[in-house]
Design a protein around this motif. Structure first.
Motif, PDB file in Angstrom:
ATOM      1  N   LEU A   1      -6.328  20.818  -3.505  1.00 47.80           N
ATOM      2  CA  LEU A   1      -5.899  19.582  -4.158  1.00 47.80           C
ATOM      3  C   LEU A   1      -6.388  18.355  -3.392  1.00 47.80           C
ATOM      4  N   MET A   2      -6.280  18.404  -2.073  1.00 46.32           N
ATOM      5  CA  MET A   2      -6.751  17.275  -1.272  1.00 46.32           C
ATOM      6  C   MET A   2      -8.260  17.094  -1.430  1.00 46.32           C
ATOM      7  N   GLU A   3      -8.993  18.202  -1.458  1.00 48.30           N
ATOM      8  CA  GLU A   3     -10.441  18.121  -1.634  1.00 48.30           C
ATOM      9  C   GLU A   3     -10.803  17.608  -3.028  1.00 48.30           C
ATOM     10  N   GLU A   4     -10.074  18.073  -4.048  1.00 50.57           N
ATOM     11  CA  GLU A   4     -10.365  17.652  -5.417  1.00 50.57           C
ATOM     12  C   GLU A   4     -10.283  16.145  -5.582  1.00 50.57           C
ATOM     13  N   PHE A   5      -9.289  15.535  -4.936  1.00 48.66           N
ATOM     14  CA  PHE A   5      -9.077  14.102  -5.103  1.00 48.66           C
ATOM     15  C   PHE A   5      -9.628  13.267  -3.946  1.00 48.66           C
ATOM     16  N   GLY A   6     -10.143  13.926  -2.918  1.00 51.96           N
ATOM     17  CA  GLY A   6     -10.663  13.200  -1.772  1.00 51.96           C
ATOM     18  C   GLY A   6      -9.587  12.466  -1.004  1.00 51.96           C
ATOM     19  N   VAL A   7      -8.413  13.082  -0.905  1.00 45.15           N
ATOM     20  CA  VAL A   7      -7.266  12.464  -0.228  1.00 45.15           C
ATOM     21  C   VAL A   7      -7.080  13.115   1.137  1.00 45.15           C
TER      22      VAL A   7
ATOM     23  N   ALA B   1       0.835  -1.203   0.000  1.00 42.72           N
ATOM     24  CA  ALA B   1       0.000   0.000   0.000  1.00 42.72           C
ATOM     25  C   ALA B   1       0.869   1.252   0.000  1.00 42.72           C
ATOM     26  N   LYS B   2       0.390   2.269  -0.709  1.00 42.29           N
ATOM     27  CA  LYS B   2       1.130   3.534  -0.771  1.00 42.29           C
ATOM     28  C   LYS B   2       0.875   4.341   0.503  1.00 42.29           C
ATOM     29  N   ARG B   3       1.940   4.877   1.086  1.00 42.65           N
ATOM     30  CA  ARG B   3       1.789   5.752   2.255  1.00 42.65           C
ATOM     31  C   ARG B   3       1.193   7.082   1.837  1.00 42.65           C
ATOM     32  N   PHE B   4       1.653   7.609   0.687  1.00 45.29           N
ATOM     33  CA  PHE B   4       1.189   8.902   0.199  1.00 45.29           C
ATOM     34  C   PHE B   4       0.472   8.701  -1.139  1.00 45.29           C
ATOM     35  N   GLU B   5      -0.838   8.867  -1.098  1.00 43.35           N
ATOM     36  CA  GLU B   5      -1.623   8.730  -2.324  1.00 43.35           C
ATOM     37  C   GLU B   5      -1.413   9.926  -3.247  1.00 43.35           C
ATOM     38  N   LEU B   6      -1.301  11.117  -2.637  1.00 40.13           N
ATOM     39  CA  LEU B   6      -1.142  12.363  -3.391  1.00 40.13           C
ATOM     40  C   LEU B   6       0.226  12.959  -3.097  1.00 40.13           C
ATOM     41  N   ILE B   7       1.033  13.164  -4.136  1.00 39.75           N
ATOM     42  CA  ILE B   7       2.345  13.787  -3.996  1.00 39.75           C
ATOM     43  C   ILE B   7       2.312  15.095  -4.777  1.00 39.75           C
ATOM     44  N   VAL B   8       2.588  16.191  -4.073  1.00 37.61           N
ATOM     45  CA  VAL B   8       2.505  17.529  -4.660  1.00 37.61           C
ATOM     46  C   VAL B   8       3.909  18.120  -4.727  1.00 37.61           C
ATOM     47  N   PHE B   9       4.299  18.554  -5.904  1.00 33.79           N
ATOM     48  CA  PHE B   9       5.609  19.162  -6.111  1.00 33.79           C
ATOM     49  C   PHE B   9       5.486  20.674  -6.251  1.00 33.79           C
TER      50      PHE B   9
END
Length: 218
Positions: A151-157, A2-10
């Motif tokens: 971004l978190m809201e957009e993807f539900g993360v 399982a991925k620890r971080f679903e969303l990675i933002v640069f």
């Protein structure tokens, strides 16, 4: 696994794109165009990552408010004259492609304008690898958490499944303000000791170091 971080933002400038030196030079050139003493490199580097208006106000606080639009115009002139020649850090494209292929959601949160980021994504060829982007002329400037929150809201993360990666304290503070995790990169605009003071999960010395850490921890 399982991925620890679903969303990675640069972040973009100084994190994926080797542009911090060019930004400093353009701020200093814009100041000279207006007959002003250019800000020292340390001050000019510190404002990288902020929205352009806020960055220039901090870089040249002595400038009258009514002349800031002139300064911004001269900065854009110098930057747009050479931005197509800027390059990604070695290994950055491969890193982003690998994270994309591994199934992470990828995004950008940047102090650039929408027009500037779209130009950079086009020149670099990375545009199709990112699922969403946020720019400083669309949101509050860093370190306000709006970019990450949207971004978190957009993807539900969830916050705990979101990682911000950047080269400035503005990036790390934005992550903290949004309740997200953060990794700093020590090869960009801000000095390593300033980044370390914000206690990121990791402080990467290079793109390769960042790749190894993400491979083991993301």
């Amino acid at each position: 696994m399982a991925k620890r971080f679903e969303l990675i933002v640069f972040d973009w400038d100084g994190t994926l794109m080797d542009s911090a030196g060019a930004i400093v030079a353009c701020i200093q050139a814009a100041a000279r165009d207006l007959g002003l003493a250019p800000p020292p490199e340390e001050r000019a580097r510190h404002v990288i990552g902020l929205g352009l208006g806020e960055a220039l106000r901090h870089a040249l606080p002595e400038l009258e408010d009514e002349r800031h639009h002139e300064l911004a115009e001269r900065y854009r002139y110098h930057y747009l004259a050479q931005d197509q020649d800027l390059t990604l850090f070695a290994g950055a494209e491969n890193l982003v492609r690998a994270l994309n292929e591994a199934g992470h959601l990828l995004a950008i949160a940047t102090g650039k304008s929408r027009r500037g980021l779209d130009r950079a994504l086009g020149h670099s060829g990375l545009g199709l690898l990112f699922h969403a982007t946020r720019c400083a002329d669309e949101c509050h400037s860093k370190p306000h958490p709006q970019m990450l929150e949207e971004l978190m809201e957009e993807f539900g993360v969830a916050q705990e499944a979101t990682l911000m990666i950047g080269d400035t304290t503005h990036d790390l503070l934005m992550a903290k303000n949004a309740g997200a995790a953060a990794v700093g990169v020590a090869y960009g605009a801000h000095p390593p000791e300033a980044l370390a003071a914000e206690a990121p999960l990791h402080l990467a010395e290079s793109i390769e170091d960042l790749r190894r850490w993400l491979g083991a921890n993301a």
